[in-house]
Motif scaffolding. Structure first.
Motif, PDB file in Angstrom:
ATOM      1  N   THR A 102      13.399 -22.506  74.503  1.00 37.13           N
ATOM      2  CA  THR A 102      14.002 -21.735  75.596  1.00 37.13           C
ATOM      3  C   THR A 102      13.275 -22.051  76.898  1.00 37.13           C
ATOM      4  OG1 THR A 102      12.532 -19.826  75.294  1.00 37.13           O
ATOM      5  CG2 THR A 102      14.607 -19.852  74.042  1.00 37.13           C
ATOM      6  N   TRP A 103      13.888 -21.613  77.970  1.00 30.27           N
ATOM      7  CA  TRP A 103      13.233 -21.811  79.255  1.00 30.27           C
ATOM      8  C   TRP A 103      11.915 -21.053  79.296  1.00 30.27           C
ATOM      9  CZ3 TRP A 103      11.604 -18.604  83.193  1.00 30.27           C
ATOM     10  CH2 TRP A 103      11.315 -19.215  84.415  1.00 30.27           C
ATOM     11  N   PRO A 107       8.681 -23.260  80.771  1.00 30.84           N
ATOM     12  CA  PRO A 107       9.576 -23.594  81.886  1.00 30.84           C
ATOM     13  C   PRO A 107       9.469 -25.041  82.341  1.00 30.84           C
ATOM     14  CG  PRO A 107       8.548 -21.461  82.247  1.00 30.84           C
ATOM     15  CD  PRO A 107       7.874 -22.071  81.056  1.00 30.84           C
ATOM     16  N   THR A 110      11.572 -27.475  80.192  1.00 30.87           N
ATOM     17  CA  THR A 110      13.009 -27.422  80.451  1.00 30.87           C
ATOM     18  C   THR A 110      13.351 -27.984  81.824  1.00 30.87           C
ATOM     19  OG1 THR A 110      13.238 -25.471  79.039  1.00 30.87           O
ATOM     20  CG2 THR A 110      14.996 -25.891  80.632  1.00 30.87           C
ATOM     21  N   GLU A 111      12.591 -27.578  82.847  1.00 29.04           N
ATOM     22  CA  GLU A 111      12.904 -28.006  84.202  1.00 29.04           C
ATOM     23  C   GLU A 111      12.749 -29.517  84.370  1.00 29.04           C
ATOM     24  OE1 GLU A 111      13.942 -26.204  86.738  1.00 29.04           O
ATOM     25  OE2 GLU A 111      13.840 -24.203  85.832  1.00 29.04           O
ATOM     26  N   ASN A 135      23.138 -24.208  88.933  1.00 27.00           N
ATOM     27  CA  ASN A 135      23.226 -23.299  87.794  1.00 27.00           C
ATOM     28  C   ASN A 135      24.670 -23.009  87.385  1.00 27.00           C
ATOM     29  OD1 ASN A 135      20.436 -23.040  87.645  1.00 27.00           O
ATOM     30  ND2 ASN A 135      20.376 -21.285  89.046  1.00 27.00           N
ATOM     31  N   ALA A 340      19.084 -19.176  83.138  1.00 26.96           N
ATOM     32  CA  ALA A 340      18.388 -20.439  82.957  1.00 26.96           C
ATOM     33  C   ALA A 340      18.988 -21.187  81.764  1.00 26.96           C
ATOM     34  CB  ALA A 340      16.895 -20.194  82.748  1.00 26.96           C
ATOM     35  N   ASP A 342      18.802 -22.856  78.253  1.00 26.95           N
ATOM     36  CA  ASP A 342      18.050 -22.800  77.004  1.00 26.95           C
ATOM     37  C   ASP A 342      18.560 -23.925  76.105  1.00 26.95           C
ATOM     38  OD1 ASP A 342      16.600 -20.547  77.780  1.00 26.95           O
ATOM     39  OD2 ASP A 342      18.131 -19.172  77.010  1.00 26.95           O
TER      40      ASP A 342
END
Length: 823
Positions: A102-103, A107, A110-111, A135, A340, A342
């Motif tokens: 998950t984000w 973070p 993922t980013e 988004n 966000a 995931d």
């Protein structure tokens, strides 16, 4: 921690030495299944062992059974590359060891993955619909483990969407009932992972037969879909392959996309190997129609120097993917859920590695241009290997080479090629794998390593040739290098037999055209020529045949050992009258003939130049218009051309001067020529008056030489220049020095002569007294009688072919002496 640093440095040194000296290792290990059981104990040790002992067993136990994929002699499968930035990136990712499901779990994991996937998408030219630009975007990319997993994810997402739509149109069915009627499609050249995905998804897979280029086409796909619909099945998913495993062939994505949009099917593009090449603009033609695709995947871990595992996958609409894999227990929820990204909803596993870190390191270290150079070098080496295979008549290429993969085989039964491959792999110096293309057993040869050089390619090919000779000797098989006309015509319909050569007009000799060169009339006339060489042939029969071919405007075939050119000239009336007994001002027609070059080495070193002599200004300064009859394709009409008019392909006028002295003077006799410079030197009409190497250099006389018959005699004194007039003058002396042997009549027996000059009479050279004597035989050879447009077609053709019995030197032609580069 100090011990850890020391051990890490020790391992880094070992890795660096391994990659640096990998060329010295045997590519394929000489071990048998179960070899390691004899080297290791049956159970794990109760107490820990010292690191030096563990590290020492790496070389003895592990490396002895490794197939070295980074070896420059590894040509099996597809590339599985690595690089310093990629290794360092994974070292850091392994040290961090985050699980980015998950984000919130990480973070940065993922980013960074979102960013590098957008970078990669833009590098290969994907539309914005595939990128995660905000988004609110439905599309985006994700890093999967393998292309097989990406195919399965997209098939399951397509199945979810198809079942939902079927429910909307036909309510009351169970999901299992609908699933039993679903059918997917792919080429019979698709990867085995596509079949495995259908097995896991419990759907039918229908294989579409590939065309002669091993590509799936839209027509056959549409026919298969319509047939399944008639049987009550539900088509839902299509996999198009860009760069098949067997031969790196490419399905027609544009046609397939149109069919999928027509029937509302999910289109997945599998570009596992070839996708990396799309960072080079010249290879993106295979991506035409990608805007109609729903998903695409390729492996940076194959060719972009990012080590395994890393598969880039994009979708235009991630809604179906989320709906397929969305399982969200409370312990996986976070305050940014739904806002966000995931990535656990984009894949089958829950946890995921920090793969984006090594991709980020590689893209920043090499840049787009560096990666493009790497791809192009691999393609270049594959082209070199392809040329080596084509040069050996025992081998053939069953499929066209694309990118860095070459498939080849020995001509004959599959057993021969199979035995060759097994023998090569057994020797262990290189490694290849087989494939089957339309029932043919082939060997796949892929450029897989960043360490591969041209010397490595040549070395591997020499071993292949050596082993092939051994296999053929053992099987007592001889492969002829003869190329049959039937095989040639199958590859080129325009290729035909030549009726040019004949021993007599009534008994033509049909020549196998497989050794000859095909020329289109326009293409032939556009060839680049330089220099001239004079050939002599006393055969009106030959002249007529050749002129007929040159005037036909169609394709014709000529022996590759022949030099052919067309010569046309306009002489003033005085010269025509003095040389051939014509009246002053009488027009003359162009003449042509062929000389067969009996010296193959000389022919190979020379390229031809078309020299068109159009006007000669004598002391009287009179000019004569020359009309040439042009026989049309159907022989129904003819038209006259004025050589004083500007032609379509403009020739630069050149002044070829002859004089009694070495220096130019106003009293010199000039011969105005129109010389065709070739495609590389074409210039507009406005530039005809400009200076050029041809215009300036032609006004220099030849280098002082002596005649062949009198070496001790005083040389002719000429001014040396940049134009290759030495060769020109030598050939003139050799061919036309003895003008007394040229007769006013041509014996009728020459009508049955062939193209060969073996039986032709060549005048004995003698010393010339002046350059005028040198040039006069050539100039005098271009005269022939004029033709009337009112004559019948047969008379017109005969006269256009133009061999007059009063023209004693009509057989002169101009052909190659040297290339433009040699000037």
């Amino acid at each position: 921690m100090n011990i850890f640093k020391y051990k890490c440095k020790e391992m880094v040194d070992y890795i660096a030495d391994y990659l640096e000296n990998i060329r010295e290792r045997r590519v394929f290990p000489d071990v048998s299944p179960g070899y390691m059981r004899q080297l290791l104990p049956e159970s794990a040790p109760l107490e820990g062992e010292p690191w030096p002992k563990i590290f020492g067993d790496v070389e003895h136990i592990v490396m002895s059974g490794v197939t070295h994929w980074q070896s420059p002699h590894m040509h099996g499968y597809f590339p599985a590359l690595n690089s310093m930035p990629s290794l360092l990136g994974d070292m850091l990712a392994d040290a961090i060891n985050c699980l980015g499901f998950t984000w919130a779990s990480s973070p940065a994991c993922t980013e960074l993955e979102i960013v590098v996937m957008n970078w990669l998408g833009k590098m290969i030219g994907l539309p914005d619909e595939f990128l995660h630009l905000s988004n609110n975007c439905k599309g985006g990319g994700v890093l999967q483990t393998t292309a097989s997993e990406a195919t399965l994810v997209c098939l399951l997402a397509g199945r979810t969407r198809a079942i939902q739509r079927f429910h909307e149109r036909n309510p009351g069915y169970q999901d299992a009932e609908i699933n039993a009627r679903l059918v997917a499609y792919c080429s019979d050249q698709a990867h085995s992972s596509v079949e495995k995905a259908a097995l896991i998804g419990l759907v039918r897979m229908r294989y579409i037969e590939a065309d002669e280029q091993l590509a799936m086409r839209g027509k056959l796909l549409r026919e298969a879909i319509e047939d399944d619909i008639k049987q009550g099945l539900v088509p839902f998913w299509v996999c198009a392959t860009l760069g098949t495993t067997g031969s790196c062939s490419f399905d027609n994505l544009d046609e397939i996309g149109i069919v999928c949009r027509e029937y509302n099917l999910w289109l997945h593009v599998d570009a596992a190997y070839a996708g990396s090449a799309f960072i080079c603009p010249e290879f993106r033609t295979w991506l035409r129609g990608i805007e109609r695709a729903d998903s695409l995947a390729f492996n940076p871990s194959k060719w972009l120097m990012v080590h395994f595992d890393a598969t880039a996958m994009w979708v235009q609409d991630s809604t179906a993917v989320h709906r397929t894999f969305n399982v969200e227990p409370l312990y996986l929820q976070h305050e940014n859920s739904g806002v966000a990204v995931d990535f656990m909803h984009w894949q089958i596993p829950l946890s995921r590695r920090f793969r984006a870190l090594k991709v980020w390191f590689v893209l920043r270290s090499f840049g787009i241009k560096g990666l493009q150079r790497h791809i192009r070098e691999g393609v270049r080496l594959a082209q070199k290997f392809e040329a080596l295979v084509l040069a050996d008549h025992r081998f053939e290429l069953p499929a066209k080479r694309h990118l860095g993969l070459v498939v080849f085989r020995i001509r004959g039964d599959n057993e021969i090629t199979e035995r060759l491959l097994k023998r090569l792999n057994y020797r262990g110096n290189q490694h290849c794998v087989p494939s089957s293309l339309k029932g043919q057993y082939v060997i796949r040869f892929t450029i897989t390593s960043t360490h591969t050089t041209l010397d490595d390619i040549v070395k591997d090919w020499m071993e292949i040739k050596q082993v092939a000779s051994q296999v053929l000797d053992e099987m007592n098989i001889t492969i002829s290098n003869r190329v049959y006309l039937k095989d040639t015509k199958e590859k080129s319909e325009a290729f035909g037999s030549s009726l040019l050569l004949s021993n007599s007009p009534l008994s033509p000799k049909v020549v196998n055209g497989s050794f000859a060169a095909i020329f289109d009339a326009d293409e032939f006339l556009a060839k680049t020529y330089a220099g001239i060489r004079i050939a002599h042939q006393e055969s009106p029969s030959t002249r007529r045949r050749v002129r007929g071919i040159l005037m036909s405007g169609k394709q014709f075939s000529l022996d590759s050992h022949m030099d052919v050119a067309v010569v046309s000239t306009t002489l003033d009336g005085n010269h025509a009258n003095n040389s051939h007994g014509r009246e002053p001002g009488q027009p003359v027609t162009s003449q042509a003939s062929i000389r067969e070059d009996v010296d193959s080495e000389e022919s190979a070193a020379e390229e031809t130049e078309l020299l068109q002599l159009s006007q000669r200004r004598g002391s009287s300064q009179t000019s004569t218009n020359t009309q040439s009859s042009n026989l049309s394709h159907n022989h129904n009409h003819n038209q006259n051309h004025n050589y004083n008019a500007t032609p379509t392909n403009h020739f630069r006028p050149i002044a070829l001067w002859t004089a009694q002295s070495q220096t130019p003077s106003p009293f010199m006799t000039l011969v105005d020529c129109h010389m065709y410079h070739g495609k590389r030197f074409l210039e507009p009409v406005s530039s005809l008056i400009d200076n050029s190497s041809f215009t300036s250099s032609i006004n220099h006389m030849p280098t002082p030489i002596t005649t062949p018959t009198d070496p001790a005699g005083p040389p002719l004194s000429f001014e040396d220049g940049d134009w290759p007039a030495r060769t020109f003058s030598q050939l003139l002396l050799e061919r036309y020095a003895n003008t007394s042997l040229r007769s006013a009549d041509v014996d009728s027996s020459t009508d049955s002569s062939s193209l060969s000059l073996a039986g032709a009479t060549t005048p004995t050279p003698s010393r010339l007294s002046s350059p005028n004597d040198l040039a006069s035989p050539l100039l005098g050879s271009f005269a022939s009688q004029s033709q009337s447009a009112s004559r019948s077609a047969s008379q017109l053709l005969h006269s256009a072919l133009g061999a007059s019995k009063f023209s004693d030197s009509d057989a002169t032609i101009c052909s190659a002496a040297s290339s433009l580069e040699s000037l």
